[in-house]
Design an enzyme around this catalytic site. Structure first.
Site, mmCIF file in Angstrom:
data_model
loop_
_atom_site.group_PDB
_atom_site.id
_atom_site.type_symbol
_atom_site.label_atom_id
_atom_site.label_comp_id
_atom_site.label_asym_id
_atom_site.label_seq_id
_atom_site.Cartn_x
_atom_site.Cartn_y
_atom_site.Cartn_z
ATOM 1 N N ASP A 62 1.036 -3.696 6.650
ATOM 2 C CA ASP A 62 0.203 -2.674 6.007
ATOM 3 C C ASP A 62 -0.245 -3.209 4.643
ATOM 4 O O ASP A 62 0.241 -4.253 4.192
ATOM 5 C CB ASP A 62 1.065 -1.411 5.854
ATOM 6 C CG ASP A 62 0.295 -0.234 5.310
ATOM 7 O OD1 ASP A 62 -0.937 -0.186 5.485
ATOM 8 O OD2 ASP A 62 0.933 0.665 4.705
ATOM 9 N N GLU B 27 -5.138 -5.478 2.742
ATOM 10 C CA GLU B 27 -6.587 -5.670 2.468
ATOM 11 C C GLU B 27 -6.852 -6.743 1.404
ATOM 12 O O GLU B 27 -7.904 -7.364 1.478
ATOM 13 C CB GLU B 27 -7.211 -4.338 2.052
ATOM 14 C CG GLU B 27 -7.293 -3.342 3.194
ATOM 15 C CD GLU B 27 -5.929 -2.804 3.626
ATOM 16 O OE1 GLU B 27 -5.024 -2.749 2.765
ATOM 17 O OE2 GLU B 27 -5.753 -2.483 4.811
ATOM 18 N N ASP C 118 -5.491 5.155 8.011
ATOM 19 C CA ASP C 118 -5.144 6.538 7.671
ATOM 20 C C ASP C 118 -6.250 7.506 8.070
ATOM 21 O O ASP C 118 -7.083 7.889 7.252
ATOM 22 C CB ASP C 118 -4.856 6.644 6.175
ATOM 23 C CG ASP C 118 -3.650 5.819 5.778
ATOM 24 O OD1 ASP C 118 -2.901 5.383 6.683
ATOM 25 O OD2 ASP C 118 -3.457 5.613 4.572
HETATM 26 O O1 MIG Z 1 -0.253 3.942 0.597
HETATM 27 O O2 MIG Z 1 3.643 2.861 4.196
HETATM 28 O O3 MIG Z 1 -1.830 3.204 6.498
HETATM 29 O O4 MIG Z 1 0.333 4.059 8.007
HETATM 30 O O5 MIG Z 1 2.501 5.194 6.604
HETATM 31 C C1 MIG Z 1 0.156 4.312 1.885
HETATM 32 C C2 MIG Z 1 3.126 4.130 3.984
HETATM 33 C C3 MIG Z 1 0.840 3.144 2.546
HETATM 34 C C4 MIG Z 1 -0.523 3.327 4.514
HETATM 35 C C5 MIG Z 1 -0.523 3.156 6.001
HETATM 36 C C6 MIG Z 1 0.329 4.210 6.621
HETATM 37 C C7 MIG Z 1 1.739 4.137 6.072
HETATM 38 C C8 MIG Z 1 1.722 4.256 4.549
HETATM 39 N N1 MIG Z 1 0.834 3.245 3.992
#
Ligand code: MIG
Length: 811
Positions: free
Chosen positions: A394, A397, A483
Site C-alpha cells: 500500500d 504511489e 479506497d
Molecule cells: O492512509 O493501511 O488503500 O486499503 O486499509 C490509508 C490503511 C492507508 C490505504 C489503503 C487501505 C488501507 C489503509 N491505507
C-alpha cells in the site's frame, strides 16, 4: 513540475522539418533529425511499430525494460526516399511513411492504420497527435473513473493517493499510459513508454493528444487488427502475468484493522462455523509495532507463529500489509541496516529524504537501486518465511502526508526539485521520472523476496497485492482499486474501471467489496458480494471506524446470500484457473467487456454495466437500491438463464427479474463451465493434483457451437512453466438432432493419471433426449424437466491422447 492545465501548453512549438536522416543499428533503426529534435523508427517482428521522439532521459528503455527482462526482436528495414517522403519497409506487411514535416503513417498490407502528426515541444514537455476516426472508442488508460469509453476528457497518468474518488477524479493510484482504440471495424492500441507524468487528451473527435512532461515521446503502436491481437502485442512489450497460487483465487477478507490476533482467529473460526469459504485474511497496518514494517506489535500480536499455525489448521492464510515508509528511528534495526547499506532515497546534494507517513517521520527505500531491491527482498523473505502467504503493498504511489518542510506539496500529488533516485552506483535520475514506477520497482523487489522464501515454503508462486503500478506491474502483482466508498456509484464504477485495467494488460483486479469508506446498507453489501465474486480478485475490505464488514455482519438473510455466492466462486475455480492461464499465455483479460467477444456488435461498446467472465458467462449486476429487475443487453445468439432454465435471444435488451438473492447471469450457447467440487478453502484441493483428481469434477455445457480448453495444474509450483499441466479440449456442436462433444485430453508423462470419472451436465433440452452415447456405446443419463438438464458420467477417467466422442441424440 505542476500538472498541466492547458494542453498542450500554449508556448508549445513544432519540432520542425526533417533536415537529415540516418540508418543505423544494423539497419534496424531510422533516425530523422530536425533542427531541435530527432525521431527514430523501429519495427518489431510482430508488426509493432516503435516511434521515439528523443528527449531527456529514456527511463523506460534504460531501467524498466531490463527490470521486466523483456527483449524484443527488431526487423531489418529498407528505406526509400522519394521527393519529400520516406518509405520504410519491414517484414512482409509493414510500411511506415514519413513526410518532411514529420507526418507519419503506418500501413499494414497497404492499409493505413496509424497517422501521427503535430510533434511539438514546450520546455521539457513533448506532444503529438494521433488521428482518430469519428466512430472509434477509447479504452484502457488503466485505472480511471467514469464509463467504459474514455472519450471526452483529458487524462493524466501520475500515481496518486486519492480519497475519495468521484467520476471527475483524474489521476489515480495506477499510471498505465496505454490505450486501446476500437470499434466494429477493428482494434489498434498504443503504449506511451514514458515514465514521467503523461497525458491522453481524449477531448477531440478526430485526434488523440499525447504528451509527457519530460522524457522521450516513445510510442509503441499495436496494429491489431483484432482486440485479442492488440493485448497480445501490448503484453509482448510489457509482460504477462505469471500464474498466481490457487489460494489467491479464493475468497479473501480484510479490514483496517483487526485489532489483535485473537480477533483474527475468531474471524477465521466464524467463517468455518458458518460454512463460508475463505482462503485469506489480511492484516492491515495495526499488526505492526508502531507501524514499523517487518515487525509485530508485541501486545496485540504476541505470537504470530501461533496465529499462522492456528489459521493454517482452518485453511486460512495471512497476507500482511507492508508500506514503503520506514520509521526514522535509530533503535529500529530495519532503519539501521538501510542506513548502513545506503539504500534510502535522498536529494541530489546527498541529504536523506524524509517525510511523514503512518510511523511519523520516515525514510524511503530507493527501489531503483539494485542493492536496495536485494536488501528489501531479504527483509521480505525473512519476514514471510515463518508462513506469511503474501504481501500487500500500500502507499506505494508513493503517498506521503506532506509534513516534510522541504516538500510542503509532496502529499502524493506533486514531486519536487532535487529529489533523486540512483539507478546504479553513479547514475542519478530525478524523482519526476521515477514517481510513476516506484511501485513497480518495489513489487519486483517484493516478488524476489517472496520467491526466495517460497522455495523453502513449497510455494514457488509469489502473491503481491499492489495499489499503485506502471506497465509491467501485472508481472508481479494483483491490483485492487484503492479506497472506494460504500456507494452504489462505486459498485457500478468498479465494472468499467476493472474492465479498462484488463484492457491495459492488468488482468488480476478487483475493488474492495462492500466499499472502503463508509458502511454499506445491507442491500448494497448483498449486491456487491453477488457481483464481486465474479471479479478476478475478490476481497472484502473496509476502513477504520466503519461498521463490521464480514459476510455475516448484515443479518441472516444477507449472510445466506454471501455464503451462496462465495461458494459459487469456489465451484468456478477451475474456470478461473483456466482463464488465468489463458491470460498468462496471451495477455487476454479475465473479466472482459462484451465487445471483446462480440467485436461486430456496435451496441456492446457502450455497455459499462455488464461483463463477461471468460468467453461465455455474462454477469449483469444490480447497481441500484430497490431494484428487483434490470435491463440486460444480450449480444447475438442464444443465452441460457441458469436461474430459470429459459433461453433468451440477442442482440437486444431484456427486462430480467433480480430479487435480492439473485444477480442476473447468462450463459452463452456453446459455453463450457468447468465446475469444481464444494470446498471451504483451496487447502482442501492441495492433494488433488498428485492424486489425479485436479480440476473440474463436472462440465456444464450449454448447447450450441464452441470450443473450450479446461486447464489445471498443481496450483502452487512453477512446474507449469515446463508444461506440467492438464488440458482437456472440448469442441461442442449442436444441430436439430444431436449435440456432439468431442473431448481431447492432453498432458505429458510427468502429469499424474486422472483417477476420477468426470460428469457432464448438458443443457437445455425441453424434452428428454433419445440417447447418450460415448464412443458409440450408450451410457445412462438423467433428465430434469424444470431446467432441461441432461446429466451423465463418463464410463472411465480421461486418458491423455484418448479422444472421447459424446453424442446426445434429441428431438
Ligand atoms: O492512509 O493501511 O488503500 O486499503 O486499509 C490509508 C490503511 C492507508 C490505504 C489503503 C487501505 C488501507 C489503509 N491505507
Amino acid at each position: 513540475m505542476k500538472p498541466m492545465t492547458d494542453f498542450p501548453p500554449r508556448p508549445a512549438v513544432s519540432v520542425g522539418h526533417i533536415e537529415q536522416f540516418q540508418v543505423d543499428d544494423n539497419n534496424r533503426r531510422v533516425t530523422f533529425t530536425t533542427n531541435s529534435h530527432s525521431l527514430s523508427i523501429r519495427i518489431l517482428s510482430t508488426g509493432i511499430v516503435h516511434l521515439q521522439l528523443h528527449n531527456g532521459e529514456d527511463i523506460f528503455h534504460d531501467l524498466i525494460r531490463p527490470l521486466l527482462e523483456i527483449s524484443l526482436q527488431y526487423l531489418p528495414l529498407e528505406v526509400k526516399p522519394e521527393n519529400d517522403t520516406w518509405s520504410i519497409l519491414a517484414g512482409p506487411d509493414t510500411t511506415v511513411t514519413v513526410t518532411r514535416n514529420l507526418e507519419i503513417t503506418v500501413l499494414r498490407t497497404g492499409t493505413p492504420c496509424f497517422y501521427i502528426s503535430h510533434w511539438m515541444y514546450a520546455g521539457t514537455g513533448v506532444f503529438c497527435r494521433l488521428h482518430l476516426t469519428p466512430k472509434e472508442r477509447i479504452f484502457g488508460l488503466g485505472e480511471k473513473t467514469g464509463a467504459l469509453d474514455k472519450r471526452g476528457k483529458l487524462y493524466t497518468q501520475w500515481t496518486t493517493d486519492v480519497h475519495p474518488h468521484t467520476p471527475s477524479t483524474d489521476a489515480m493510484y495506477q499510471a498505465l499510459p496505454v490505450t486501446v482504440l476500437a470499434d466494429p471495424t477493428g482494434s489498434r492500441g498504443l503504449f506511451l513508454a514514458n515514465t514521467y507524468r503523461t497525458y491522453f487528451d481524449c477531448r477531440s473527435s478526430n485526434f488523440l493528444g499525447l504528451g509527457a512532461d519530460d522524457g522521450p515521446l516513445s510510442l509503441y503502436l499495436f496494429p491489431g487488427p483484432t482486440l485479442k491481437q492488440v493485448l497480445y502485442q501490448y503484453t509482448d512489450v510489457t509482460g504477462r502475468i505469471p500464474l498466481p497460487p490457487r489460494w489467491a483465487l479464493g475468497f479473501q477478507q480484510s479490514r483496517y484493522s483487526y485489532p489483535d490476533q485473537k480477533r483474527v482467529g475468531q474471524i477465521a473460526e466464524e467463517f468455518r462455523k458458518r460454512k463460508i469459504p475463505l482462503d485469506v485474511i489480511y492484516l492491515d497496518i495495526d499488526y505492526m509495532d508502531g507501524y514499523r514494517i517487518f515487525t509485530w506489535n508485541p501486545n496485540t500480536f504476541q505470537n504470530p507463529a501461533h496465529l499462522i499455525e492456528n489459521l493454517d489448521g482452518q485453511g486460512v492464510r495471512i497476507v500482511t500489509i507492508i508500506d514503503p515508509g520506514i520509521k526514522d528511528d535509530t533503535s529500529f534495526p530495519v532503519y539501521r541496516s538501510g542506513i548502513a547499506e545506503d539504500v534510502f532515497m535522498r536529494y541530489a546534494n546527498g541529504e536523506a529524504f524524509r517525510s511523514h507517513v503512518w510511523p511519523g517521520q520516515c525514510v524511503f527505500p530507493d527501489f531503483v537501486r539494485p542493492s536496495a531491491r536485494k536488501w528489501w527482498a531479504r527483509l521480505v523473505a525473512d519476514f514471510v518465511r515463518p508462513g506469511i502467504a503474501g504481501i500487500w503493498n500500500d502507499m506505494n504511489e508513493p503517498a506521503l502526508f506532506g509534513a516534510d518542510p522541504k516538500n510542503p506539496t509532496l502529499g502524493g500529488f506533486a514531486n519536487d526539485a532535487g529529489l533523486i533516485h540512483v539507478a546504479d552506483d553513479s547514475r542519478m535520475v530525478s524523482h519526476d521520472g521515477i514517481h510513476n514506477t516506484y511501485a513497480l520497482f518495489q513489487a519486483a523487489a517484493t516478488y524476489e523476496g517472496l520467491f526466495q522464501a517460497g522455495v523453502d515454503n513449497d510455494g514457488g508462486r509469489p502473491f503481491i497485492l499492489s495499489r499503485s503500478g506502471f506497465p509491467g506491474i501485472q508481472k508481479y502483482a494483483a491490483v485492487w482499486t484503492g479506497d472506494n466508498s460504500s456507494w452504489w456509484e462505486h459498485l457500478a464504477m468498479a465494472i468499467p474501471m476493472c474492465l479498462n485495467l484488463g484492457l491495459s494488460g492488468v488482468p488480476f483486479v478487483g475493488p474492495d467489496i462492500g466499499g472502503f469508506f463508509d458502511s454499506p446498507t445491507p442491500e448494497l453489501f448483498a449486491r456487491w458480494i453477488e457481483a464481486g465474486v465474479f471479479f478476478p480478485f475478490a476481497r472484502i475490505h473496509s476502513d477504520k471506524g466503519t461498521l463490521d464488514q464480514e459476510p455475516w455482519s448484515y443479518g441472516r438473510d444477507i449472510e445466506a446470500i454471501a455464503r451462496r455466492y462465495i461458494s459459487y466462486r469456489y465451484r468456478l475455480l477451475p474456470l478461473l484457473e483456466t482463464l488465468f492461464e489463458e491470460s498468462h499465455r496471451t495477455g487476454s483479460p479475465i473479466m472482459r467487456p462484451l465487445f471483446w467477444e462480440f467485436p461486430d456488435d456496435a451496441v456492446a461498446y457502450d455497455i459499462s454495466d455488464e461483463f463477461l467472465l471468460g468467453r461465455g458467462l455474462l454477469v449483469a449486476p444490480i447497481l441500484q437500491s430497490g431494484a428487483d429487475q434490470r435491463l440486460v443487453y444480450l449480444p447475438q445468439g442464444a443465452w441460457y438463464d441458469p436461474w430459470t432454465g429459459n433461453v433468451m435471444r440477442g442482440p437486444g435488451h431484456h427486462l430480467v427479474p433480480a430479487p435480492l438473492h439473485q444477480i442476473p447471469l447468462f450463459l452463452r450457447a456453446g459455453t463450457v463451465l468447468p465446475i469444481g467440487r464444494k470446498v471451504f478453502s483451496t487447502k482442501q484441493l492441495q492433494g488433488d493434483w498428485k492424486a489425479g483428481r485436479d480440476g473440474a469434477d463436472m462440465f456444464w455445457i450449454i448447447r450450441g457451437h464452441g470450443k473450450f480448453v479446461a486447464y489445471s495444474d498443481d496450483g502452487s509450483s512453477q512446474d507449469y512453466s515446463q508444461d506440467v499441466c492438464r488440458r482437456i479440449e472440448m469442441a461442442i456442436d449442436d444441430d436439430n438432432h444431436q449435440t456432439s462433444i468431442v473431448v481431447t485430453p492432453t498432458w505429458n508423462k510427468k502429469v499424474p493419471n486422472v483417477t476420477k470419472s468426470h460428469r457432464f451436465c448438458v443443457m437445455p433440452y425441453p424434452e428428454p433426449p433419445i440417447n447418450v452415447r460415448i464412443n458409440g456405446s450408450p451410457v445412462p443419463w438423467r433428465w430434469k424437466a424444470r431446467t432441461g438438464l441432461v446429466t451423465f458420467a463418463l464410463p472411465h477417467p480421461f486418458q491423455s491422447g484418448q479422444r472421447m466422442d459424446i453424442l446426445i441424440e434429441h428431438t
